[in-house]
Motif scaffolding. Structure first.
Motif, PDB file in Angstrom:
ATOM      1  N   ARG A  58     -18.552 -18.612  39.087  1.00  0.00           N
ATOM      2  CA  ARG A  58     -19.612 -18.629  38.078  1.00  0.00           C
ATOM      3  C   ARG A  58     -20.519 -17.416  38.211  1.00  0.00           C
ATOM      4  O   ARG A  58     -20.949 -16.837  37.198  1.00  0.00           O
ATOM      5  CB  ARG A  58     -20.428 -19.923  38.223  1.00  0.00           C
ATOM      6  CG  ARG A  58     -21.471 -20.134  37.135  1.00  0.00           C
ATOM      7  CD  ARG A  58     -22.156 -21.474  37.286  1.00  0.00           C
ATOM      8  NE  ARG A  58     -21.201 -22.569  37.225  1.00  0.00           N
ATOM      9  CZ  ARG A  58     -21.533 -23.855  37.387  1.00  0.00           C
ATOM     10  NH1 ARG A  58     -22.794 -24.170  37.643  1.00  0.00           N
ATOM     11  NH2 ARG A  58     -20.618 -24.790  37.312  1.00  0.00           N
ATOM     12  N   GLN A  59     -20.807 -17.028  39.454  1.00  0.00           N
ATOM     13  CA  GLN A  59     -21.632 -15.833  39.666  1.00  0.00           C
ATOM     14  C   GLN A  59     -20.935 -14.594  39.131  1.00  0.00           C
ATOM     15  O   GLN A  59     -21.576 -13.720  38.537  1.00  0.00           O
ATOM     16  CB  GLN A  59     -21.941 -15.674  41.148  1.00  0.00           C
ATOM     17  CG  GLN A  59     -22.864 -14.498  41.456  1.00  0.00           C
ATOM     18  CD  GLN A  59     -23.109 -14.337  42.943  1.00  0.00           C
ATOM     19  OE1 GLN A  59     -22.406 -14.937  43.756  1.00  0.00           O
ATOM     20  NE2 GLN A  59     -24.085 -13.541  43.298  1.00  0.00           N
ATOM     21  N   ASP A  60     -19.644 -14.500  39.339  1.00  0.00           N
ATOM     22  CA  ASP A  60     -18.895 -13.355  38.812  1.00  0.00           C
ATOM     23  C   ASP A  60     -18.955 -13.307  37.290  1.00  0.00           C
ATOM     24  O   ASP A  60     -19.101 -12.230  36.694  1.00  0.00           O
ATOM     25  CB  ASP A  60     -17.443 -13.425  39.283  1.00  0.00           C
ATOM     26  CG  ASP A  60     -17.314 -13.253  40.793  1.00  0.00           C
ATOM     27  OD1 ASP A  60     -18.256 -12.705  41.398  1.00  0.00           O
ATOM     28  OD2 ASP A  60     -16.283 -13.672  41.351  1.00  0.00           O
ATOM     29  N   VAL A  61     -18.878 -14.485  36.663  1.00  0.00           N
ATOM     30  CA  VAL A  61     -18.951 -14.524  35.199  1.00  0.00           C
ATOM     31  C   VAL A  61     -20.334 -14.082  34.725  1.00  0.00           C
ATOM     32  O   VAL A  61     -20.466 -13.310  33.753  1.00  0.00           O
ATOM     33  CB  VAL A  61     -18.637 -15.945  34.701  1.00  0.00           C
ATOM     34  CG1 VAL A  61     -18.896 -16.055  33.202  1.00  0.00           C
ATOM     35  CG2 VAL A  61     -17.185 -16.300  34.994  1.00  0.00           C
ATOM     36  N   ILE A  62     -21.380 -14.546  35.430  1.00  0.00           N
ATOM     37  CA  ILE A  62     -22.752 -14.177  35.051  1.00  0.00           C
ATOM     38  C   ILE A  62     -22.969 -12.677  35.225  1.00  0.00           C
ATOM     39  O   ILE A  62     -23.570 -12.017  34.361  1.00  0.00           O
ATOM     40  CB  ILE A  62     -23.764 -14.988  35.878  1.00  0.00           C
ATOM     41  CG1 ILE A  62     -23.684 -16.482  35.502  1.00  0.00           C
ATOM     42  CG2 ILE A  62     -25.187 -14.469  35.657  1.00  0.00           C
ATOM     43  CD1 ILE A  62     -24.561 -17.370  36.361  1.00  0.00           C
ATOM     44  N   LEU A  63     -22.500 -12.122  36.349  1.00  0.00           N
ATOM     45  CA  LEU A  63     -22.660 -10.684  36.580  1.00  0.00           C
ATOM     46  C   LEU A  63     -21.896  -9.866  35.537  1.00  0.00           C
ATOM     47  O   LEU A  63     -22.385  -8.829  35.069  1.00  0.00           O
ATOM     48  CB  LEU A  63     -22.170 -10.332  37.986  1.00  0.00           C
ATOM     49  CG  LEU A  63     -23.013 -10.855  39.148  1.00  0.00           C
ATOM     50  CD1 LEU A  63     -22.366 -10.508  40.485  1.00  0.00           C
ATOM     51  CD2 LEU A  63     -24.429 -10.310  39.085  1.00  0.00           C
ATOM     52  N   LYS A  64     -20.728 -10.340  35.164  1.00  0.00           N
ATOM     53  CA  LYS A  64     -19.952  -9.638  34.151  1.00  0.00           C
ATOM     54  C   LYS A  64     -20.655  -9.692  32.803  1.00  0.00           C
ATOM     55  O   LYS A  64     -20.725  -8.684  32.067  1.00  0.00           O
ATOM     56  CB  LYS A  64     -18.562 -10.260  34.049  1.00  0.00           C
ATOM     57  CG  LYS A  64     -17.632  -9.532  33.094  1.00  0.00           C
ATOM     58  CD  LYS A  64     -16.248 -10.164  33.098  1.00  0.00           C
ATOM     59  CE  LYS A  64     -15.303  -9.430  32.137  1.00  0.00           C
ATOM     60  NZ  LYS A  64     -13.951 -10.036  32.124  1.00  0.00           N
ATOM     61  N   LEU A  65     -21.219 -10.861  32.470  1.00  0.00           N
ATOM     62  CA  LEU A  65     -21.950 -10.991  31.216  1.00  0.00           C
ATOM     63  C   LEU A  65     -23.209 -10.136  31.226  1.00  0.00           C
ATOM     64  O   LEU A  65     -23.549  -9.491  30.218  1.00  0.00           O
ATOM     65  CB  LEU A  65     -22.308 -12.467  30.981  1.00  0.00           C
ATOM     66  CG  LEU A  65     -23.080 -12.791  29.702  1.00  0.00           C
ATOM     67  CD1 LEU A  65     -22.276 -12.397  28.474  1.00  0.00           C
ATOM     68  CD2 LEU A  65     -23.432 -14.279  29.651  1.00  0.00           C
ATOM     69  N   GLU A  66     -23.897 -10.110  32.372  1.00  0.00           N
ATOM     70  CA  GLU A  66     -25.109  -9.291  32.477  1.00  0.00           C
ATOM     71  C   GLU A  66     -24.780  -7.812  32.313  1.00  0.00           C
ATOM     72  O   GLU A  66     -25.515  -7.067  31.659  1.00  0.00           O
ATOM     73  CB  GLU A  66     -25.779  -9.540  33.828  1.00  0.00           C
ATOM     74  CG  GLU A  66     -27.083  -8.773  34.013  1.00  0.00           C
ATOM     75  CD  GLU A  66     -27.720  -9.049  35.361  1.00  0.00           C
ATOM     76  OE1 GLU A  66     -28.783  -8.461  35.643  1.00  0.00           O
ATOM     77  OE2 GLU A  66     -27.151  -9.846  36.125  1.00  0.00           O
ATOM     78  N   SER A  67     -23.668  -7.385  32.913  1.00  0.00           N
ATOM     79  CA  SER A  67     -23.260  -5.982  32.775  1.00  0.00           C
ATOM     80  C   SER A  67     -22.923  -5.648  31.326  1.00  0.00           C
ATOM     81  O   SER A  67     -23.269  -4.565  30.827  1.00  0.00           O
ATOM     82  CB  SER A  67     -22.054  -5.712  33.674  1.00  0.00           C
ATOM     83  OG  SER A  67     -22.369  -5.952  35.025  1.00  0.00           O
ATOM     84  N   TYR A  76     -18.865 -21.727  42.580  1.00  0.00           N
ATOM     85  CA  TYR A  76     -20.126 -21.027  42.376  1.00  0.00           C
ATOM     86  C   TYR A  76     -19.916 -19.515  42.396  1.00  0.00           C
ATOM     87  O   TYR A  76     -20.585 -18.783  41.662  1.00  0.00           O
ATOM     88  CB  TYR A  76     -21.125 -21.435  43.460  1.00  0.00           C
ATOM     89  CG  TYR A  76     -21.491 -22.898  43.417  1.00  0.00           C
ATOM     90  CD1 TYR A  76     -22.360 -23.392  42.448  1.00  0.00           C
ATOM     91  CD2 TYR A  76     -20.948 -23.799  44.333  1.00  0.00           C
ATOM     92  CE1 TYR A  76     -22.696 -24.736  42.395  1.00  0.00           C
ATOM     93  CE2 TYR A  76     -21.275 -25.140  44.293  1.00  0.00           C
ATOM     94  CZ  TYR A  76     -22.151 -25.607  43.323  1.00  0.00           C
ATOM     95  OH  TYR A  76     -22.466 -26.931  43.285  1.00  0.00           O
TER      96      TYR A  76
END
Length: 257
Positions: free
Chosen positions: A79-88, A76
């Motif tokens: 996955r959170q790191d991937v989401i934050l990177k995508l959001e950035s 998790y």
């Protein structure tokens, strides 16, 4: 008279001194006491070692349990790191663009129940330096002001317009808002029943007149966008409090047709 001992020398008992007889037992008792004390100390230390060993095993079992949980939660975190990177990445790509979805959502939940928007036009300036939102709409009037008995003239109520400006000023994406125009008007199609000569005669005259619809205040307003909060890269502001649900004509409000 002289006493003579005729026993041979090996049979004669040698008398011991008092000091030699009193400390002889200590040479036997002290080693026994030392052995007992060492045995008790060994048992006590061995018991503490067993307790510490049990506590160590419990801590190791707890550590193993937490490690297994961390392994399960690691996916998790990844996955959170991937989401934050995508959001950035998305925020950087859309930086400077006006966040119209958030602005329209805040407007929708802030509009008073007695205001009806008929036209909304948003304009964004180049480079995300700002923009504006133009409003055209109607402010409903209290039904009691539309008096059928012509005792006093119709006086328009501008309080809904003032309430509109006050509520729109709470939208975080607006730097300022002002009123461009406000004019009494009619909206929709409806017949108006008038009662004339209510005071001057005993039998008043009732007439039906073709009118253009319900009495309203037609207004235009404009809001200036705040580039710090209206863009995609701006801070996530909390939405303003929602207004009451619109009322129907029977409840004192109105739905424009």
């Amino acid at each position: 008279m002289t006493r003579i001992n005729l026993l041979p020398p090996e049979k004669i008992k040698v008398k011991r001194k008092p000091s030699e007889r009193s400390y002889l037992w200590l040479a036997i008792v002290f080693p026994v006491i030392a052995i007992v004390a060492i045995a008790m100390l060994f048992v006590q230390v061995n018991g503490k070692i067993a307790e510490q060993d049990k506590a160590l095993k419990d801590k190791k079992a707890e550590l193993a349990e937490w490690q297994s949980k961390n392994v399960a939660l690691q996916q998790y975190k990844d996955r959170q790191d991937v989401i934050l990177k995508l959001e950035s990445s998305v925020t950087a790509a859309l930086s400077g663009r006006v966040y119209w979805a958030r602005i329209l959502n805040n407007i929708a939940i802030t509009v008073p129940s007695d205001i009806w928007i008929t036209l909304l036009n948003g304009t964004a300036e180049e480079g995300g330096t700002g923009g504006s939102v133009d409003f055209t709409g109607f402010a409903l009037q209290c039904p009691n002001r539309n008096n059928k008995v012509h005792v006093y003239p119709y006086l328009p109520d501008y309080k809904p317009i003032a309430n509109w400006l006050e509520r729109m000023a709470t939208v975080p994406e607006f730097a300022r808002i002002w009123l461009a125009s406000a004019t009494p008007a009619r909206a929709g199609t409806a017949n108006e029943i008038l009662i004339d000569n209510f005071i001057s005669t005993i039998t008043p005259t009732i007439t039906t007149t073709e009118q253009t619809g319900t009495r309203v205040i037609q207004f235009t307003s404009q809001a200036k966008l705040n580039p710090e909060t209206a863009t995609v890269s701006g801070p996530k502001s909390s939405p303003p409090p929602a207004s009451a649900a619109p009322r129907t004509l029977e409840e004192g409000g109105g739905i424009l047709k």
